[in-house]
Design a protein around this motif. Structure first.
Motif, PDB file in Angstrom:
ATOM      1  N   GLU A  77       0.830  -1.207   0.000  1.00  0.00           N
ATOM      2  CA  GLU A  77       0.000   0.000   0.000  1.00  0.00           C
ATOM      3  C   GLU A  77       0.865   1.256   0.000  1.00  0.00           C
ATOM      4  O   GLU A  77       0.570   2.234  -0.696  1.00  0.00           O
ATOM      5  CB  GLU A  77      -0.880  -0.028   1.255  1.00  0.00           C
ATOM      6  N   LYS A  78       1.951   1.214   0.756  1.00  0.00           N
ATOM      7  CA  LYS A  78       2.775   2.413   0.958  1.00  0.00           C
ATOM      8  C   LYS A  78       3.516   2.868  -0.302  1.00  0.00           C
ATOM      9  O   LYS A  78       3.873   4.043  -0.412  1.00  0.00           O
ATOM     10  CB  LYS A  78       3.771   2.177   2.104  1.00  0.00           C
ATOM     11  N   VAL A  79       3.777   1.955  -1.246  1.00  0.00           N
ATOM     12  CA  VAL A  79       4.476   2.384  -2.469  1.00  0.00           C
ATOM     13  C   VAL A  79       3.652   3.409  -3.254  1.00  0.00           C
ATOM     14  O   VAL A  79       4.211   4.177  -4.040  1.00  0.00           O
ATOM     15  CB  VAL A  79       4.858   1.210  -3.410  1.00  0.00           C
ATOM     16  N   ASP A  80       2.330   3.429  -3.030  1.00  0.00           N
ATOM     17  CA  ASP A  80       1.457   4.370  -3.741  1.00  0.00           C
ATOM     18  C   ASP A  80       1.064   5.576  -2.884  1.00  0.00           C
ATOM     19  O   ASP A  80       0.232   6.383  -3.292  1.00  0.00           O
ATOM     20  CB  ASP A  80       0.196   3.641  -4.218  1.00  0.00           C
ATOM     21  N   ASP A  81       1.664   5.675  -1.706  1.00  0.00           N
ATOM     22  CA  ASP A  81       1.386   6.802  -0.795  1.00  0.00           C
ATOM     23  C   ASP A  81       2.466   7.867  -1.018  1.00  0.00           C
ATOM     24  O   ASP A  81       3.563   7.784  -0.459  1.00  0.00           O
ATOM     25  CB  ASP A  81       1.400   6.284   0.646  1.00  0.00           C
ATOM     26  N   ASN A  82       2.146   8.844  -1.852  1.00  0.00           N
ATOM     27  CA  ASN A  82       3.154   9.845  -2.238  1.00  0.00           C
ATOM     28  C   ASN A  82       3.726  10.611  -1.053  1.00  0.00           C
ATOM     29  O   ASN A  82       4.917  10.923  -1.028  1.00  0.00           O
ATOM     30  CB  ASN A  82       2.574  10.830  -3.259  1.00  0.00           C
TER      31      ASN A  82
END
Length: 201
Positions: A77-82
């Motif tokens: 999830e965090k890879v897409d949390d800019n």
């Protein structure tokens, strides 16, 4: 030299990714000051329901800093949390060393700080992680990889081997061996020895 180790946590981090290295770094309290942080501070929970109380990151210029980024299912999830990726990039730029365990290298890759550098990751998740950074020189067969001031390790328990390797680089191999003996751990000293790289092909 004293270092503040900023251990960056997020929900569903992998417990051993964090506490393997923490056990080792924490055995040298005069050198490493452990500091658990998260994007919002407060309680963060691992995949194994271990809850850790965290602080917000503080940018102090009078102390050398090390950023430690674990992996875990939460990285998906965090890879897409800019905002989170920007936070990692910002802290990385202020840190003398950056260390990632397992799929934590996917988060580093997203920031761009691994571009043109050699890095590795969990072999079971290798395909997914490498998709997060096309300009990274991914090393398929490695227990851990050091490139300049950045250390990346393979899956979960490899973080222990890498952290001992980091201690060996920073303080000396004797100290790394002393710690491994104290915790009764057979240190895999060879960073290139990786039987898991062929297991998931």
């Amino acid at each position: 030299m004293v270092y503040r180790v900023d251990v960056l946590l997020f929900d569903e981090f992998e417990t051993l990714d964090v506490f393997g290295p923490v056990e080792i770094l924490g055995s040298l309290p005069d050198v490493f000051k452990l500091n658990f942080i998260s994007a919002n501070g407060g309680l963060v929970e691992s995949s194994q329901n271990v809850r850790v109380d965290t602080d917000l990151y503080k940018s102090e210029n009078d102390i050398e800093k090390i950023l430690l980024v674990p992996g875990g299912i939460g990285t998906r999830e965090k890879v897409d949390d800019n905002n989170f990726i920007n936070l990692i990039e910002s802290i990385s730029n202020q840190s003398k060393y950056v260390i990632s365990i397992c799929t934590g290298s996917a988060l580093l890759a997203k920031t761009g700080i691994l571009n043109g550098k050699r890095a590795t990751t969990n072999k079971r998740a290798f395909k997914w992680v490498t998709e997060q950074g096309k300009d990274v020189l991914w090393v398929k067969e490695a227990r851990w990889v050091k490139d300049d001031n950045i250390y990346t390790s393979s899956g979960v328990s490899a973080g222990i081997d890498m952290t001992l390797g980091f201690i060996a680089d920073l303080i000396g191999k004797e100290k790394a061996l002393e710690i491994s003996q104290r915790i009764e751990y057979f240190w895999n000293e060879n960073s290139e020895y990786d039987p898991f790289s062929k297991m998931y092909e």
